[in-house]
Design a protein around this motif. Structure first.
Motif, PDB file in Angstrom:
ATOM      1  N   MET A 126      -9.405   5.779  58.542  1.00  0.00           N
ATOM      2  CA  MET A 126      -8.442   5.895  57.466  1.00  0.00           C
ATOM      3  C   MET A 126      -8.363   4.765  56.438  1.00  0.00           C
ATOM      4  O   MET A 126      -8.457   5.025  55.324  1.00  0.00           O
ATOM      5  CB  MET A 126      -6.942   5.960  57.960  1.00  0.00           C
ATOM      6  CG  MET A 126      -5.805   6.285  56.930  1.00  0.00           C
ATOM      7  SD  MET A 126      -6.473   7.916  56.060  1.00  0.00           S
ATOM      8  CE  MET A 126      -6.246   9.136  57.387  1.00  0.00           C
ATOM      9  N   SER A 177      -9.470  12.508  48.228  1.00  0.00           N
ATOM     10  CA  SER A 177      -8.298  12.132  49.516  1.00  0.00           C
ATOM     11  C   SER A 177      -8.342  13.063  50.373  1.00  0.00           C
ATOM     12  O   SER A 177      -8.533  12.951  51.432  1.00  0.00           O
ATOM     13  CB  SER A 177      -6.851  12.061  48.812  1.00  0.00           C
ATOM     14  OG  SER A 177      -6.859  10.978  47.924  1.00  0.00           O
ATOM     15  N   TRP A 233      -9.801  12.466  53.908  1.00  0.00           N
ATOM     16  CA  TRP A 233      -8.803  12.423  54.814  1.00  0.00           C
ATOM     17  C   TRP A 233      -9.154  13.330  56.095  1.00  0.00           C
ATOM     18  O   TRP A 233      -9.210  13.402  57.353  1.00  0.00           O
ATOM     19  CB  TRP A 233      -7.480  12.820  54.333  1.00  0.00           C
ATOM     20  CG  TRP A 233      -6.761  11.892  53.723  1.00  0.00           C
ATOM     21  CD1 TRP A 233      -6.981  10.494  53.439  1.00  0.00           C
ATOM     22  CD2 TRP A 233      -5.437  11.945  52.968  1.00  0.00           C
ATOM     23  NE1 TRP A 233      -6.001   9.689  52.744  1.00  0.00           N
ATOM     24  CE2 TRP A 233      -5.397  10.590  52.292  1.00  0.00           C
ATOM     25  CE3 TRP A 233      -4.764  12.871  52.696  1.00  0.00           C
ATOM     26  CZ2 TRP A 233      -4.164  10.252  51.462  1.00  0.00           C
ATOM     27  CZ3 TRP A 233      -3.666  12.797  51.617  1.00  0.00           C
ATOM     28  CH2 TRP A 233      -3.357  11.414  51.234  1.00  0.00           C
ATOM     29  N   TRP A 292      -9.726  13.143  59.948  1.00  0.00           N
ATOM     30  CA  TRP A 292      -9.325  13.849  61.188  1.00  0.00           C
ATOM     31  C   TRP A 292     -10.233  14.642  61.970  1.00  0.00           C
ATOM     32  O   TRP A 292      -9.874  14.775  63.008  1.00  0.00           O
ATOM     33  CB  TRP A 292      -8.236  15.032  60.475  1.00  0.00           C
ATOM     34  CG  TRP A 292      -7.124  14.340  59.591  1.00  0.00           C
ATOM     35  CD1 TRP A 292      -6.559  13.084  60.067  1.00  0.00           C
ATOM     36  CD2 TRP A 292      -6.536  14.810  58.440  1.00  0.00           C
ATOM     37  NE1 TRP A 292      -5.524  12.835  58.855  1.00  0.00           N
ATOM     38  CE2 TRP A 292      -5.522  14.015  58.136  1.00  0.00           C
ATOM     39  CE3 TRP A 292      -6.702  15.976  57.783  1.00  0.00           C
ATOM     40  CZ2 TRP A 292      -4.698  14.188  56.697  1.00  0.00           C
ATOM     41  CZ3 TRP A 292      -5.939  16.369  56.680  1.00  0.00           C
ATOM     42  CH2 TRP A 292      -5.071  15.283  56.154  1.00  0.00           C
ATOM     43  N   LYS A 328      -6.884  20.767  52.869  1.00  0.00           N
ATOM     44  CA  LYS A 328      -5.863  19.846  53.447  1.00  0.00           C
ATOM     45  C   LYS A 328      -5.021  20.739  54.486  1.00  0.00           C
ATOM     46  O   LYS A 328      -4.951  19.939  55.525  1.00  0.00           O
ATOM     47  CB  LYS A 328      -4.972  19.041  52.281  1.00  0.00           C
ATOM     48  CG  LYS A 328      -4.095  17.927  52.689  1.00  0.00           C
ATOM     49  CD  LYS A 328      -2.887  18.295  53.498  1.00  0.00           C
ATOM     50  CE  LYS A 328      -2.336  16.934  53.907  1.00  0.00           C
ATOM     51  NZ  LYS A 328      -1.040  17.283  54.809  1.00  0.00           N
ATOM     52  N   SER A 368      -5.447  19.783  58.460  1.00  0.00           N
ATOM     53  CA  SER A 368      -4.391  19.185  59.028  1.00  0.00           C
ATOM     54  C   SER A 368      -3.880  19.692  60.176  1.00  0.00           C
ATOM     55  O   SER A 368      -2.994  19.182  60.983  1.00  0.00           O
ATOM     56  CB  SER A 368      -3.375  18.554  58.068  1.00  0.00           C
ATOM     57  OG  SER A 368      -2.841  19.746  57.437  1.00  0.00           O
ATOM     58  N   ALA A 388      -1.582  13.823  60.093  1.00  0.00           N
ATOM     59  CA  ALA A 388      -2.372  14.781  59.085  1.00  0.00           C
ATOM     60  C   ALA A 388      -1.533  15.568  58.271  1.00  0.00           C
ATOM     61  O   ALA A 388      -1.618  15.544  57.091  1.00  0.00           O
ATOM     62  CB  ALA A 388      -3.283  15.546  59.835  1.00  0.00           C
ATOM     63  N   MET A 440       0.618  13.353  55.498  1.00  0.00           N
ATOM     64  CA  MET A 440       0.073  12.684  54.576  1.00  0.00           C
ATOM     65  C   MET A 440      -0.026  13.610  53.399  1.00  0.00           C
ATOM     66  O   MET A 440      -0.803  14.294  53.118  1.00  0.00           O
ATOM     67  CB  MET A 440      -1.252  12.006  54.750  1.00  0.00           C
ATOM     68  CG  MET A 440      -1.051  10.929  55.756  1.00  0.00           C
ATOM     69  SD  MET A 440      -2.853  10.443  56.425  1.00  0.00           S
ATOM     70  CE  MET A 440      -3.345   9.666  54.858  1.00  0.00           C
TER      71      MET A 440
END
Length: 423
Positions: free
Chosen positions: A116, A271, A275, A279, A359, A363, A400, A403
């Motif tokens: 991260m 991002s 990210w 994950w 995302k 997540s 996850a 964020m």
């Protein structure tokens, strides 16, 4: 620190700024630079080596002590990972989004916090590199970053905005070619361990909350006053407590243009992709532990399929889907046309929805995969003293959905879908 398998280019010292080889002709400079700057494929391999040899051995202590993964970042500097997103003409590697995501994913397999931190750093570098090249001072900064392997942290959150990154209370003040700014940030990602910061604020005191700019705060130009602690369920090694940030410096360190553009065209998509790569790395290591457990069970009864083997096959499907989702998004980013056409696409509802969907999907998928791995391993995955333990993975991956909260993202997607027509 010398790592087994580290590439030759990462072990060379760089005594002067890149592109300042005195007495060299252009051909000699090109050959010298090619020898100094690692290829992106080498960087991905270095991330894997660092994950196995440095990040993983220290991951439990980083988590237990809630401390910064300094060993991993030292190794990343030695391997020149921190300049991966810097354009090649400025001394970096000019890595693609696929390669950046692969680096973050690889490092996260060893230590989620390390992955991260690298992802957050790449996001800041990309924001400067993609929106600051018209400013000579920022080009010089990127050369310095490549030479010195400087680490940049993010200061986008602020007390009183309700977690909305696209809204600021603080404003930059300009006077005689200088700027000053104060910000009460709810989190400053690994702020005490970074060389420099990238901060969002209003363009000036008269600007509305949404009229923001990015400001590069160079080391020596800012002070941090801690206003809270970082005692969290997971991602403990990211060390991101709240701070009051006070800074002043040259006005040339303000990124040209608006944060609205750099957010839509760089910070948000980069991002979400990086990210998601982190994950994916966490989930991959959890599945690897589940796979090792099933193989160990199979060795106990040769010729008999362990009862958990079918569950392992099921989770492998979910992991592959997550991997393909991340890879496809990174590939789509890399395939965007250069110039204005690419910027227009990134600012479109179509692209915003695509990134929001990535995302949300990543997540939600990653925690599910880690949970499946825990069910396969059983008590050995639940125990912290087991070689199959996935408790740290479980706690880290739960971040996850928080964020940029999934509810906030789904609400924005719902509003966009009311007017978006997919042809």
């Amino acid at each position: 620190m010398k790592l087994k398998g580290i590439c030759r280019c990462s072990q060379k010292s760089v005594p002067v700024f890149l592109f300042q080889f005195r007495g060299y002709n252009l051909a000699q400079r090109k050959r010298a630079l090619e020898n100094l700057i690692p290829k992106t494929s080498e960087l991905v391999e270095q991330a894997r080596i660092i994950a196995a040899q440095v990040a993983a051995p220290h991951a439990d202590d980083v988590d237990r002590q809630s401390r910064f993964p300094r060993e991993t970042l030292d190794a990343a500097r030695e391997a020149r990972l921190l300049s991966a997103a810097v354009p090649a003409e400025l001394g970096g590697s000019g890595a693609s989004m696929r390669d950046l995501a692969a680096m973050c994913s690889a490092l996260a397999q060893g230590c989620a916090a390390s992955g991260m931190v690298l992802a957050m750093h790449h996001i800041q570098v990309a924001s400067i590199a993609r929106h600051g090249l018209s400013a000579p001072a920022l080009c010089d900064y990127l050369r310095e970053l490549a030479m010195q392997q400087r680490l940049i942290a993010s200061v986008t959150s602020e007390m009183g905005t309700g977690g909305d990154m696209r809204s600021s209370i603080c404003a930059v003040q300009r006077d005689g070619g200088r700027y000053s700014v104060e910000k009460n940030a709810t989190t400053v990602s690994y702020g005490e361990h970074a060389d420099d910061l990238l901060l969002t604020c209003r363009r000036d005191a008269e600007s509305p909350a949404s009229d923001q700019v990015l400001v590069l705060l160079r080391k020596g130009n800012f002070a941090l006053e801690r206003t809270g602690n970082w005692d969290t369920l997971g991602m403990r090694g990211t060390c991101s407590p709240p701070f009051k940030v006070t800074a002043s410096g040259a006005e040339t360190d303000i990124i040209p243009g608006s944060f609205a553009d750099s957010s839509a065209q760089t910070m948000v998509p980069v991002s979400h992709i990086l990210w998601a790569g982190v994950w994916l790395g966490i989930a991959s290591d959890a599945v690897a532990r589940a796979s090792a457990f099933v193989r160990a069970e199979a060795r106990k009864s040769p010729g008999t399929l362990p009862p958990t083997a079918t569950r392992l096959a099921e989770v492998a499907v979910d992991l592959q889907s997550l991997r393909q989702n991340v890879s496809a998004a990174a590939g789509d980013f890399d395939a965007l046309p250069a110039g204005e056409a690419g910027r227009e696409e990134l600012s479109s509802l179509r692209w915003a929805l695509k990134m929001n969907n990535l995302k949300i999907a990543a997540s939600e998928a990653a925690p599910k995969i880690v949970h499946q791995a825990l069910q396969i391993i059983g008590i050995g995955g639940y125990r912290n003293d087991s070689k199959f333990a996935v408790g740290r993975h479980y706690r880290d991956v739960l971040s996850a959905s928080l964020m940029i909260g999934n509810d906030r993202i789904l609400s924005k997607s719902a509003s966009m879908l009311l007017v978006f027509k997919d042809d």
